[in-house]
Structure formats: C-alpha cells, structure tokens
Design a protein around this motif. Structure first.
Motif, mmCIF file in Angstrom:
data_model
loop_
_atom_site.group_PDB
_atom_site.id
_atom_site.type_symbol
_atom_site.label_atom_id
_atom_site.label_comp_id
_atom_site.label_asym_id
_atom_site.label_seq_id
_atom_site.Cartn_x
_atom_site.Cartn_y
_atom_site.Cartn_z
ATOM 1 N N ASP A 92 -3.736 6.456 -3.881
ATOM 2 C CA ASP A 92 -4.630 6.629 -5.022
ATOM 3 C C ASP A 92 -5.800 7.498 -4.556
ATOM 4 O OD1 ASP A 92 -6.610 6.397 -6.972
ATOM 5 O OD2 ASP A 92 -6.069 4.345 -7.483
ATOM 6 N N SER A 93 -5.845 8.748 -5.008
ATOM 7 C CA SER A 93 -6.884 9.670 -4.548
ATOM 8 C C SER A 93 -8.280 9.199 -4.920
ATOM 9 C CB SER A 93 -6.639 11.065 -5.128
ATOM 10 O OG SER A 93 -5.421 11.590 -4.658
ATOM 11 N N ILE A 94 -8.386 8.433 -5.982
ATOM 12 C CA ILE A 94 -9.689 7.930 -6.406
ATOM 13 C C ILE A 94 -10.233 6.928 -5.385
ATOM 14 C CG2 ILE A 94 -10.945 6.713 -8.231
ATOM 15 C CD1 ILE A 94 -8.771 7.699 -10.182
ATOM 16 N N LYS A 95 -9.363 6.034 -4.918
ATOM 17 C CA LYS A 95 -9.769 5.010 -3.954
ATOM 18 C C LYS A 95 -9.830 5.555 -2.536
ATOM 19 C CE LYS A 95 -7.726 1.219 -6.640
ATOM 20 N NZ LYS A 95 -6.685 0.156 -6.652
ATOM 21 N N GLY A 96 -9.083 6.611 -2.275
ATOM 22 C CA GLY A 96 -9.021 7.145 -0.924
ATOM 23 C C GLY A 96 -8.022 6.388 -0.065
ATOM 24 N N ILE A 97 -8.137 6.504 1.230
ATOM 25 C CA ILE A 97 -7.232 5.828 2.162
ATOM 26 C C ILE A 97 -7.840 4.476 2.513
ATOM 27 C CG2 ILE A 97 -6.049 5.980 4.391
ATOM 28 C CD1 ILE A 97 -6.456 9.057 4.164
ATOM 29 N N THR A 98 -7.250 3.419 1.997
ATOM 30 C CA THR A 98 -7.809 2.080 2.157
ATOM 31 C C THR A 98 -7.303 1.409 3.431
ATOM 32 O OG1 THR A 98 -6.005 1.005 0.949
ATOM 33 C CG2 THR A 98 -7.852 1.873 -0.363
ATOM 34 N N ASP A 99 -7.920 0.291 3.763
ATOM 35 C CA ASP A 99 -7.465 -0.504 4.915
ATOM 36 C C ASP A 99 -6.019 -0.948 4.717
ATOM 37 O OD1 ASP A 99 -9.949 -0.231 6.060
ATOM 38 O OD2 ASP A 99 -10.681 -2.196 5.418
ATOM 39 N N ASN A 100 -5.681 -1.285 3.472
ATOM 40 C CA ASN A 100 -4.308 -1.705 3.183
ATOM 41 C C ASN A 100 -3.335 -0.540 3.392
ATOM 42 O OD1 ASN A 100 -2.581 -3.957 2.034
ATOM 43 N ND2 ASN A 100 -2.063 -2.317 0.603
ATOM 44 N N ASP A 101 -3.749 0.668 3.020
ATOM 45 C CA ASP A 101 -2.913 1.849 3.248
ATOM 46 C C ASP A 101 -2.625 2.035 4.731
ATOM 47 O OD1 ASP A 101 -2.779 2.558 0.538
ATOM 48 O OD2 ASP A 101 -4.607 3.756 0.659
ATOM 49 N N ILE A 102 -3.638 1.843 5.555
ATOM 50 C CA ILE A 102 -3.479 2.026 6.998
ATOM 51 C C ILE A 102 -2.486 1.009 7.574
ATOM 52 C CG2 ILE A 102 -4.680 1.901 9.229
ATOM 53 C CD1 ILE A 102 -7.169 3.011 7.772
ATOM 54 N N ILE A 103 -2.529 -0.214 7.055
ATOM 55 C CA ILE A 103 -1.563 -1.236 7.490
ATOM 56 C C ILE A 103 -0.140 -0.799 7.136
ATOM 57 C CG2 ILE A 103 -0.762 -3.598 7.085
ATOM 58 C CD1 ILE A 103 -3.711 -4.380 6.675
ATOM 59 N N ILE A 104 0.030 -0.255 5.929
ATOM 60 C CA ILE A 104 1.358 0.209 5.503
ATOM 61 C C ILE A 104 1.834 1.353 6.391
ATOM 62 C CG2 ILE A 104 2.668 1.251 3.612
ATOM 63 C CD1 ILE A 104 0.720 -0.121 1.677
ATOM 64 N N ILE A 105 0.928 2.300 6.690
ATOM 65 C CA ILE A 105 1.279 3.424 7.557
ATOM 66 C C ILE A 105 1.791 2.922 8.905
ATOM 67 C CG2 ILE A 105 0.340 5.370 8.872
ATOM 68 C CD1 ILE A 105 -1.562 5.875 6.506
ATOM 69 N N LYS A 106 1.091 1.970 9.497
ATOM 70 C CA LYS A 106 1.501 1.434 10.801
ATOM 71 C C LYS A 106 2.875 0.776 10.725
ATOM 72 C CE LYS A 106 -3.202 0.719 12.571
ATOM 73 N NZ LYS A 106 -4.225 -0.281 12.986
ATOM 74 N N ASN A 107 3.154 0.091 9.612
ATOM 75 C CA ASN A 107 4.469 -0.530 9.444
ATOM 76 C C ASN A 107 5.560 0.513 9.244
ATOM 77 O OD1 ASN A 107 4.550 -3.690 9.224
ATOM 78 N ND2 ASN A 107 2.621 -3.084 8.293
ATOM 79 N N LEU A 108 5.240 1.562 8.509
ATOM 80 C CA LEU A 108 6.229 2.613 8.268
ATOM 81 C C LEU A 108 6.585 3.361 9.542
ATOM 82 C CD1 LEU A 108 5.043 4.203 4.879
ATOM 83 C CD2 LEU A 108 6.964 2.648 5.255
ATOM 84 N N GLN A 109 5.648 3.437 10.462
ATOM 85 C CA GLN A 109 5.912 4.124 11.729
ATOM 86 C C GLN A 109 7.010 3.435 12.531
ATOM 87 O OE1 GLN A 109 1.870 4.109 13.201
ATOM 88 N NE2 GLN A 109 1.511 6.248 12.602
ATOM 89 N N ASN A 110 7.258 2.172 12.220
ATOM 90 C CA ASN A 110 8.306 1.416 12.924
ATOM 91 C C ASN A 110 9.647 1.478 12.204
ATOM 92 O OD1 ASN A 110 6.394 0.517 14.848
ATOM 93 N ND2 ASN A 110 5.761 -1.161 13.490
ATOM 94 N N GLN A 111 9.684 2.109 11.031
ATOM 95 C CA GLN A 111 10.916 2.127 10.238
ATOM 96 C C GLN A 111 11.895 3.212 10.683
ATOM 97 O OE1 GLN A 111 11.551 -0.232 7.838
ATOM 98 N NE2 GLN A 111 9.598 -1.162 8.396
ATOM 99 N N GLY A 112 11.374 4.302 11.234
ATOM 100 C CA GLY A 112 12.244 5.376 11.680
ATOM 101 C C GLY A 112 12.867 6.178 10.553
ATOM 102 N N ILE A 113 12.238 6.188 9.383
ATOM 103 C CA ILE A 113 12.748 6.912 8.218
ATOM 104 C C ILE A 113 11.800 8.072 7.917
ATOM 105 C CG2 ILE A 113 13.389 6.733 5.776
ATOM 106 C CD1 ILE A 113 13.725 3.714 6.217
ATOM 107 N N PRO A 114 12.322 9.285 7.681
ATOM 108 C CA PRO A 114 11.454 10.421 7.344
ATOM 109 C C PRO A 114 10.538 10.093 6.173
ATOM 110 C CG PRO A 114 13.710 11.150 7.656
ATOM 111 C CD PRO A 114 13.744 9.645 7.655
ATOM 112 N N CYS A 115 9.300 10.561 6.241
ATOM 113 C CA CYS A 115 8.304 10.141 5.248
ATOM 114 C C CYS A 115 7.318 11.275 4.958
ATOM 115 C CB CYS A 115 7.556 8.918 5.779
ATOM 116 S SG CYS A 115 6.292 8.253 4.678
ATOM 117 N N SER A 116 6.905 11.373 3.707
ATOM 118 C CA SER A 116 5.846 12.290 3.305
ATOM 119 C C SER A 116 4.780 11.514 2.544
ATOM 120 C CB SER A 116 6.383 13.418 2.421
ATOM 121 O OG SER A 116 7.070 14.378 3.190
#
Length: 288
Positions: A92-116
């Motif tokens: 959400d560009s209005i909210k920016g990059i939230t703490d919750n977003d950062i948690i999701i990013i860290k979890n996605l880094q362990n998935q091994g699936i291409p991501c944009s």
C-alpha cells in the motif's frame, strides 16, 4: 507450444490484492471492502493471453494472528504460496513499507520462489514518496522487479499483466478457455453477500460475520432460488444487520443479488436470514 503458470498475490491486509485480481481477470470474483482481512480463503482467478494461461491466487492478507479465525486465515494464505510459480507482493503506497511488510519479506526469502514487488495505489501518492519507496524496496534482493500500479483505476495493470505472461513456463493449460475461476458458484454467492454486509455496515458491524447457503434450487423458468443465512454472534449484531423495519437486510440482499446474477448470467431470487451463532468461529467450514 502452450505455456501455463501460477502467480500468487500476497501482502498485508488491504494492500489491494482482491482489487488487482479482479482487474487481471476482467471479472469480479474476489470481494472487496474497507475491512481488513475481508478475504479469508485463497481465491483462484484464470486469465489467458494468446498461448499462455495463468492462474492467479488472491491470498488473505498476511499478519500476526491471535484469534482462532485469524490463524486459519493466515494458514490458508501461506499454504497458497506453495503452488505458485511466481509471487507478487503488494504494498500500500499510502502506508509505505510497514513492519508487517518486512516480516512478510523475510518469510518470502525462505520460499525460494521468484518474486516481484508491486507498489499499489500510486494514484494517491506523490512522486517523491514513490521514488523513496522504490529505493527502499530495491535494497531487498528478493524482488526481481518493482512495479507501480493502481489496481482500482487500472493504471499500469495491463503492462504488469503482459510481463507476467512472458514469465510463465511451458506447459499444458489446466482449464478451458471460458473458465475464470475454479471456485464453486455457491461459495462466490456467499462471498458476494458477505461483501455487502461489510460495505453497508463496516463501521457498525464487527469482523465476525459468516454466510452459509441453506438452499440452492434451479427453477423451472431457468432462474435460481438461493437461501442464505448470515451468522452473527450477538442479538445486537442481528438487529444492526436486519435494520429498522428490515430495510438494511433488504438493501444487502438487493446488491448481493445483482452481483450473483451478473456472475451466473441468470435471474436470481435471493432470500437472506440472520441467525445468532455465538461459536461460529469454531466451525471450520464457516471460517473459510
């Protein structure tokens, strides 16, 4: 040669995943409301471009769950990722990059699936802030590309779609050309009614509302008769949903019926009933 692939839409609640799915498919199959965690199940939408078919997964918003219902929602979201060939993480560009977003990013880094990354709602944010957000996201090696779109207005969605179709691997199509979702019609009809409850009463009614189909009957004239029950947890909530002289439940029914009729392309008779079930959140089939 044909190509086939799956793309999961993930992100924090209210990032715009359902709106983007509907835009990518060109039909309304996923409900949208101001309430967080509106989407409770993984909704699959099917899109085709030339020789390529994509199944898009609209996953529930990812967040730290506390209640039993919330835990089932988040479990469904993460489970949906396992089937994906590609992931789009919406912000959400209005909210920016939230703490919750950062948690999701860290979890996605362990998935091994291409991501944009997808910066959504760019029509509501000025360019300096968008540039700042883009620079922050560029620091994460997880993201192959960063897109800026407005799922609501459709800005840059077509360009995003074309790039995704080009990324899909070779493979046979899993669905016929005329299919737009694998979700059962009864489920979608229930979702459309739940959506209207949230849209009409998002400030008055709590999150704890469920909808269940009691009857689904084809009529001799080709129309469809549907009986649905809206479950709430307290008498006061029932009074709000029904409204004065039944006006609110009538309005909810009229709007839901229109959406269901448009989806099924047939005349629909929708009858709604409101019942109190204090423990409905403990019933798995009502939580999804």
């Amino acid at each position: 040669m044909t190509r086939f692939g799956t793309v999961a839409l993930v992100g924090s609640p209210n990032a715009g995943k359902s709106t983007l799915l509907n835009n990518l498919i060109g039909e309304k199959i996923s409900i949208v409301s101001p309430k967080v965690q509106t989407t409770r199940s993984v909704i699959r939408g099917i899109a085709i471009s030339k020789d390529t078919q994509i199944v898009f997964f609209d996953t529930p918003g990812l967040f730290k769950p506390f209640r039993k219902l919330e835990k089932s929602i988040v479990k469904a979201a993460w489970h949906g990722l396992h089937e994906a060939d590609y992931i789009l993480m919406l912000f959400d560009s209005i909210k920016g990059i939230t703490d919750n977003d950062i948690i999701i990013i860290k979890n996605l880094q362990n998935q091994g699936i291409p991501c944009s990354a997808v910066l959504n709602k760019v029509d509501k944010v000025d360019k300096p802030k968008l540039l700042e957000l883009t620079n922050k996201l560029a620091h994460y090696s997880l993201f192959e590309e960063i897109f800026m779109i407005s799922a609501l207005t459709g800005e840059k969605v077509k360009e995003l779609s074309e790039i995704l179709f080009d990324k899909m691997p070779e493979g046979e199509w899993h669905f016929s050309e005329d299919e737009i979702t694998d979700a059962p019609s009864k489920f979608l009809a229930q979702e459309f009614t739940r959506e209207q409850v949230f849209l009409k009463l998002h400030k008055e009614i709590p999150y704890n509302v469920a909808v269940e189909t009691e009857a689904w009957e084809e009529q001799p004239d080709g129309s469809l008769k549907i009986n649905q029950v809206i479950y709430v947890m307290k008498p006061s909530q029932k009074a709000i949903v029904v409204g004065k002289s039944g006006e609110m439940i009538k309005t909810i029914g009229m709007e839901a019926r229109k959406n269901i009729a448009d989806l099924l392309d047939k005349k629909v008779h929708l009858y709604l009933f409101v019942k109190i079930k204090e423990n409905w959140v403990d019933i798995p089939e009502l939580c999804m």
